[in-house]
Scaffold this active site. Sequence first.
Site, PDB file in Angstrom:
ATOM      1  N   SER A  71       0.816  -1.217   0.000  1.00 23.87           N
ATOM      2  CA  SER A  71       0.000   0.000   0.000  1.00 23.87           C
ATOM      3  C   SER A  71       0.852   1.272   0.000  1.00 23.87           C
ATOM      4  O   SER A  71       0.415   2.306  -0.487  1.00 23.87           O
ATOM      5  CB  SER A  71      -0.975  -0.001   1.182  1.00 23.87           C
ATOM      6  OG  SER A  71      -0.267  -0.059   2.391  1.00 23.87           O
ATOM      7  N   HIS A  96      -6.898  -3.012 -16.949  1.00 19.38           N
ATOM      8  CA  HIS A  96      -6.329  -2.820 -15.611  1.00 19.38           C
ATOM      9  C   HIS A  96      -7.082  -1.689 -14.920  1.00 19.38           C
ATOM     10  O   HIS A  96      -7.139  -0.570 -15.432  1.00 19.38           O
ATOM     11  CB  HIS A  96      -4.829  -2.558 -15.715  1.00 19.38           C
ATOM     12  CG  HIS A  96      -4.112  -3.754 -16.243  1.00 19.38           C
ATOM     13  ND1 HIS A  96      -3.751  -4.807 -15.449  1.00 19.38           N
ATOM     14  CD2 HIS A  96      -3.767  -4.106 -17.503  1.00 19.38           C
ATOM     15  CE1 HIS A  96      -3.191  -5.753 -16.192  1.00 19.38           C
ATOM     16  NE2 HIS A  96      -3.187  -5.357 -17.444  1.00 19.38           N
ATOM     17  N   LEU A 105      -7.382   8.457 -27.528  1.00 21.03           N
ATOM     18  CA  LEU A 105      -7.853   9.089 -28.768  1.00 21.03           C
ATOM     19  C   LEU A 105      -9.233   8.543 -29.153  1.00 21.03           C
ATOM     20  O   LEU A 105      -9.452   7.334 -29.122  1.00 21.03           O
ATOM     21  CB  LEU A 105      -6.825   8.780 -29.860  1.00 21.03           C
ATOM     22  CG  LEU A 105      -7.036   9.220 -31.298  1.00 21.03           C
ATOM     23  CD1 LEU A 105      -5.679   9.343 -31.980  1.00 21.03           C
ATOM     24  CD2 LEU A 105      -7.932   8.275 -32.082  1.00 21.03           C
ATOM     25  N   ARG A 200       1.806  -8.402 -17.811  1.00 19.74           N
ATOM     26  CA  ARG A 200       1.999  -8.178 -19.251  1.00 19.74           C
ATOM     27  C   ARG A 200       3.415  -8.396 -19.741  1.00 19.74           C
ATOM     28  O   ARG A 200       3.655  -8.404 -20.948  1.00 19.74           O
ATOM     29  CB  ARG A 200       1.536  -6.761 -19.627  1.00 19.74           C
ATOM     30  CG  ARG A 200       0.087  -6.458 -19.262  1.00 19.74           C
ATOM     31  CD  ARG A 200      -0.890  -7.435 -19.897  1.00 19.74           C
ATOM     32  NE  ARG A 200      -2.277  -7.081 -19.570  1.00 19.74           N
ATOM     33  CZ  ARG A 200      -3.344  -7.688 -20.068  1.00 19.74           C
ATOM     34  NH1 ARG A 200      -3.213  -8.713 -20.895  1.00 19.74           N
ATOM     35  NH2 ARG A 200      -4.562  -7.312 -19.724  1.00 19.74           N
TER      36      ARG A 200
HETATM   37  C1  LIG Z   1      -2.073 -13.559 -20.473  1.00 19.67           C
HETATM   38  C2  LIG Z   1      -3.409 -12.909 -20.295  1.00 19.67           C
HETATM   39  C3  LIG Z   1      -4.508 -13.386 -20.965  1.00 19.67           C
HETATM   40  C4  LIG Z   1      -5.764 -12.797 -20.809  1.00 19.67           C
HETATM   41  N1  LIG Z   1      -6.850 -13.286 -21.486  1.00 19.67           N
HETATM   42  C5  LIG Z   1      -8.078 -12.734 -21.305  1.00 19.67           C
HETATM   43  C6  LIG Z   1      -9.228 -13.234 -21.979  1.00 19.67           C
HETATM   44  O1  LIG Z   1      -9.167 -14.165 -22.747  1.00 19.67           O
HETATM   45  N2  LIG Z   1     -10.424 -12.608 -21.757  1.00 19.67           N
HETATM   46  C7  LIG Z   1     -10.553 -11.556 -20.911  1.00 19.67           C
HETATM   47  O2  LIG Z   1     -11.660 -11.055 -20.727  1.00 19.67           O
HETATM   48  N3  LIG Z   1      -9.474 -11.067 -20.259  1.00 19.67           N
HETATM   49  C8  LIG Z   1      -8.258 -11.617 -20.438  1.00 19.67           C
HETATM   50  N4  LIG Z   1      -7.168 -11.098 -19.767  1.00 19.67           N
HETATM   51  C9  LIG Z   1      -7.354  -9.924 -18.920  1.00 19.67           C
HETATM   52  C10 LIG Z   1      -7.480 -10.329 -17.443  1.00 19.67           C
HETATM   53  O3  LIG Z   1      -8.618 -11.132 -17.235  1.00 19.67           O
HETATM   54  C11 LIG Z   1      -7.591  -9.070 -16.563  1.00 19.67           C
HETATM   55  O4  LIG Z   1      -8.732  -8.338 -16.921  1.00 19.67           O
HETATM   56  C12 LIG Z   1      -6.384  -8.168 -16.697  1.00 19.67           C
HETATM   57  O5  LIG Z   1      -5.189  -8.895 -16.702  1.00 19.67           O
HETATM   58  C13 LIG Z   1      -6.363  -7.174 -15.545  1.00 19.67           C
HETATM   59  O6  LIG Z   1      -6.031  -7.899 -14.387  1.00 19.67           O
HETATM   60  P1  LIG Z   1      -6.614  -7.564 -12.970  1.00 19.67           P
HETATM   61  O7  LIG Z   1      -8.100  -7.557 -13.003  1.00 19.67           O
HETATM   62  O8  LIG Z   1      -5.925  -8.477 -12.008  1.00 19.67           O
HETATM   63  O9  LIG Z   1      -5.989  -6.099 -12.801  1.00 19.67           O
HETATM   64  P2  LIG Z   1      -6.557  -4.796 -12.121  1.00 19.67           P
HETATM   65  O10 LIG Z   1      -7.879  -4.418 -12.643  1.00 19.67           O
HETATM   66  O11 LIG Z   1      -5.468  -3.797 -12.289  1.00 19.67           O
HETATM   67  O12 LIG Z   1      -6.704  -5.176 -10.626  1.00 19.67           O
HETATM   68  C14 LIG Z   1      -5.574  -5.455  -9.806  1.00 19.67           C
HETATM   69  C15 LIG Z   1      -6.035  -6.304  -8.646  1.00 19.67           C
HETATM   70  O13 LIG Z   1      -6.950  -5.539  -7.868  1.00 19.67           O
HETATM   71  C16 LIG Z   1      -7.971  -6.387  -7.380  1.00 19.67           C
HETATM   72  N5  LIG Z   1      -9.271  -5.966  -7.940  1.00 19.67           N
HETATM   73  C17 LIG Z   1      -9.447  -5.070  -8.973  1.00 19.67           C
HETATM   74  N6  LIG Z   1     -10.752  -4.887  -9.199  1.00 19.67           N
HETATM   75  C18 LIG Z   1     -11.413  -5.674  -8.321  1.00 19.67           C
HETATM   76  C19 LIG Z   1     -12.777  -5.936  -8.105  1.00 19.67           C
HETATM   77  N7  LIG Z   1     -13.743  -5.351  -8.801  1.00 19.67           N
HETATM   78  N8  LIG Z   1     -13.094  -6.826  -7.153  1.00 19.67           N
HETATM   79  C20 LIG Z   1     -12.146  -7.434  -6.411  1.00 19.67           C
HETATM   80  N9  LIG Z   1     -10.820  -7.255  -6.584  1.00 19.67           N
HETATM   81  C21 LIG Z   1     -10.459  -6.376  -7.528  1.00 19.67           C
HETATM   82  C22 LIG Z   1      -7.631  -7.797  -7.819  1.00 19.67           C
HETATM   83  O14 LIG Z   1      -6.840  -8.410  -6.839  1.00 19.67           O
HETATM   84  C23 LIG Z   1      -6.780  -7.565  -9.052  1.00 19.67           C
HETATM   85  O15 LIG Z   1      -5.911  -8.615  -9.364  1.00 19.67           O
HETATM   86  C24 LIG Z   1      -5.919 -11.679 -19.925  1.00 19.67           C
HETATM   87  C25 LIG Z   1      -4.785 -11.203 -19.253  1.00 19.67           C
HETATM   88  C26 LIG Z   1      -3.553 -11.795 -19.418  1.00 19.67           C
HETATM   89  C27 LIG Z   1      -2.358 -11.232 -18.681  1.00 19.67           C
END
Ligand SMILES: Cc1cc2nc3c(=O)[nH]c(=O)nc-3n(C[C@H](O)[C@H](O)[C@H](O)COP(=O)(O)OP(=O)(O)OC[C@H]3O[C@@H](n4cnc5c(N)ncnc54)[C@H](O)[C@@H]3O)c2cc1C
Length: 250
Positions: A71, A96, A105, A200
């Site tokens: 944090s 993210h 844009l 990523r």
């Molecule tokens: C290799 C790869 C393949 C992927 N393939 C797909 C795919 O096929 N289809 C698809 O739709 N997406 C895909 N994604 C996207 C993936 O599902 C996530 O949306 C993206 O990586 C963002 O990750 P995140 O939600 O952990 O990150 P962030 O949104 O940055 O969140 C960071 C962390 O905060 C917490 N957090 C954030 N929001 C919430 C919430 N609302 N509730 C609870 N905890 C929360 C979680 O711990 C999360 O890990 C892929 C991603 C990767 C890296």
Amino acid sequence: MEIVKQPRVTLIARPQFLEPPHLPVQWKGDASDGERIAEFAGRLCYMSQHNPAGRSTAEYLQNILKQGHGSVFEHSTYVMLIEGISRSCSHELVRHRAGWGFSQLSQRYVDESHAAFVMPPAIMGDAALEEEWTRQVQEAQAAYVAAVERLMARYQWVEDKVHRRKMAREAARSVLPNATEVKIVVSANVRAWRTMLELRLGEGAELEIRRMAVACLRVLQQEAPALFADFEIYQSAEGGYAGRVGFHKV
Ligand SMILES: Cc1cc2nc3c(=O)[nH]c(=O)nc-3n(C[C@H](O)[C@H](O)[C@H](O)COP(=O)(O)OP(=O)(O)OC[C@H]3O[C@@H](n4cnc5c(N)ncnc54)[C@H](O)[C@@H]3O)c2cc1C
């Protein structure tokens, strides 16, 4: 038609630390403001401004990273202008959420008749593939230009020309490929940057966003090494660079 083969990442804003005179820290070593803000926040938790272990900022922050005390990294935000990435890459980036802000844009307002297109890394280097891809993208751009013209004629009755153009462009953009270049301003705090980079930079990530993540990491490592030094960039066996994090935070 302009074809882009590399992203362009420009840091456009960094944190500024205003040290409160009534709570001075016994700093050791040089550090950027972003790093000092994180150290200040960490030290406040235990009121250890007198630096009992005599740690430099880099040593202090490495210990925080090791402990997963994430944090304190939320206080420093870095803003980047990212250009030369495709619409599909930006679509992945904007997934993210926590700690991120985006301004991209608008294809509804901006004329894409002269847009640039981002060649996927997987296509690059194979002459036949590159030629075929370029031809397909050129055809798509021509289809866009034709669609805008016809839609402008169709909506001639709309008096406000700006609104008429928007109506034409927002419909015509549907034929533009995912490869269309976008420009996007992104802001994220250090914790959010680290989460995105970890996901990523990995070999499971798509090649283009991985290339973008490597470019962002290089900028951040130069800007605030103590906050990003544990990331390692390496040459991936399947081509291009990838990266791994030293201190994973769940
Ligand atoms: C290799 C790869 C393949 C992927 N393939 C797909 C795919 O096929 N289809 C698809 O739709 N997406 C895909 N994604 C996207 C993936 O599902 C996530 O949306 C993206 O990586 C963002 O990750 P995140 O939600 O952990 O990150 P962030 O949104 O940055 O969140 C960071 C962390 O905060 C917490 N957090 C954030 N929001 C919430 C919430 N609302 N509730 C609870 N905890 C929360 C979680 O711990 C999360 O890990 C892929 C991603 C990767 C890296």
